[in-house]
Design a protein around this motif. Structure first.
Motif, PDB file in Angstrom:
ATOM      1  N   PRO A  13      39.106  41.396  32.894  1.00 37.91           N
ATOM      2  CA  PRO A  13      40.226  42.147  33.470  1.00 37.91           C
ATOM      3  C   PRO A  13      40.520  43.352  32.744  1.00 37.91           C
ATOM      4  O   PRO A  13      40.114  44.431  33.732  1.00 37.91           O
ATOM      5  N   LEU A  78      46.508  46.118  40.563  1.00 40.85           N
ATOM      6  CA  LEU A  78      46.240  44.883  39.787  1.00 40.85           C
ATOM      7  C   LEU A  78      46.689  43.464  40.050  1.00 40.85           C
ATOM      8  O   LEU A  78      48.001  43.873  39.928  1.00 40.85           O
ATOM      9  N   PRO A  82      44.922  36.655  40.741  1.00 43.94           N
ATOM     10  CA  PRO A  82      44.590  36.887  41.300  1.00 43.94           C
ATOM     11  C   PRO A  82      43.450  35.381  42.200  1.00 43.94           C
ATOM     12  O   PRO A  82      43.826  34.196  41.034  1.00 43.94           O
ATOM     13  N   TRP A  85      39.675  33.809  41.005  1.00 41.37           N
ATOM     14  CA  TRP A  85      39.476  33.611  38.542  1.00 41.37           C
ATOM     15  C   TRP A  85      40.832  32.374  38.249  1.00 41.37           C
ATOM     16  O   TRP A  85      40.869  31.587  38.523  1.00 41.37           O
ATOM     17  N   TRP A 119      39.966  41.371  41.108  1.00 41.65           N
ATOM     18  CA  TRP A 119      41.414  41.353  40.346  1.00 41.65           C
ATOM     19  C   TRP A 119      42.296  42.972  41.379  1.00 41.65           C
ATOM     20  O   TRP A 119      43.203  42.858  41.228  1.00 41.65           O
TER      21      TRP A 119
END
Length: 199
Positions: A13, A78, A82, A85, A119
Motif C-alpha cells: 500500500p 484507499l 481490498p 490482497w 487498493w
C-alpha cells in the motif's frame, strides 16, 4: 548524476501511496531510476520481518491508521481491506520488468496503476486482463504481459537477491548510489533533500 534503485512491491500500500513521486523527484534533481519489483513476503523472511497478518495486533492496527492518514494526505482513494490482497505479485512484477526493458511508456504510471487496482478498485493484479489493462493505461504494449516471462522471473529473483545484499527490508525502498538508503513513502522528502545535496 545520482542513481536510485527503487525496490518495491506491487502489493505494498505504501508503494501505491508513493504515487509517481520517485519519478518527479528524479526529474527535479537530475537523478536516474531503475525500477526493481521484488517479492516482499520473501524479503520479510530473509530480513527479519513479518507479513502484516503475522504482526502483533498493535502493529496491525497502527499500520491501518497510518495508511488511512497517508491516503488522505496524498488525496488518494484507499480501501483498507481490498478484495484481492494479498495476491500473486509475480505477473505484475514481470510486466514491469518487461516494460522497463521495452520502453515506450511511463513506468511510474504503470506501477501506480497496479497499486490503484488493488487498493482503490478491488481488482486482482494476478489476472492477465488486469495486467494488460494496466500496461495499456501506461502507454505500453499490452502483449508484454505474454512475453519475456523467463527474463521476468530471473530479474524478479535477482531483484530480491540484490535487495538483501543492499540491506533493503521493506517497500518502497530507495537505495541511492551515494550509499544512502531511504525506506518508506514518508521518506520521499528526505530522499529529495539528499539528492539536492541538502541532507
Amino acid at each position: 548524476m545520482a542513481h536510485i534503485d527503487y525496490f518495491f512491491s506491487t502489493l505494498s500500500p505504501f508503494t501505491y501511496l508513493s504515487g509517481k513521486s520517485v519519478d518527479e523527484i528524479a526529474a527535479r534533481t537530475g537523478a536516474s531510476v531503475t525500477y526493481r519489483p521484488m517479492d516482499i513476503m520473501a524479503l520479510f523472511a530473509r530480513t527479519g520481518g513479518l507479513p502484516p497478518k503475522d504482526r502483533h495486533p498493535a502493529r496491525q492496527a497502527y499500520r491501518l491508521q497510518d495508511m488511512a492518514r497517508r491516503a488522505k494526505l496524498m488525496g488518494l482513494p484507499l480501501n483498507l481491506k481490498p478484495a484481492h490482497w494479498p495476491t500473486n505479485s509475480a505477473p505484475s512484477s514481470y510486466a514491469i520488468i518487461a516494460a522497463q526493458a521495452a520502453g515506450g511508456g511511463d513506468l511510474g504510471t504503470l506501477v501506480h496503476a497496479f497499486g490503484r487496482a488493488i487498493w482503490a478498485e478491488d481488482r486482482d493484479i494476478a489476472e492477465d486482463g488486469v495486467v494488460k489493462a494496466c500496461l495499456a493505461e501506461a502507454g505500453f504494449d499490452a502483449s508484454l504481459a505474454d512475453s519475456g516471462l523467463l527474463q521476468g522471473a530471473e530479474a524478479y529473483g535477482g531483484n530480491l537477491e540484490e535487495a538483501v545484499r543492499r540491506d533493503v527490508f521493506g517497500a518502497p525502498f530507495f537505495a541511492v548510489d551515494t550509499g544512502q538508503n531511504f525506506w518508506g513513502q514518508d521518506r520521499l522528502a528526505d530522499l529529495e533533500l539528499h539528492l539536492a545535496g541538502k541532507l
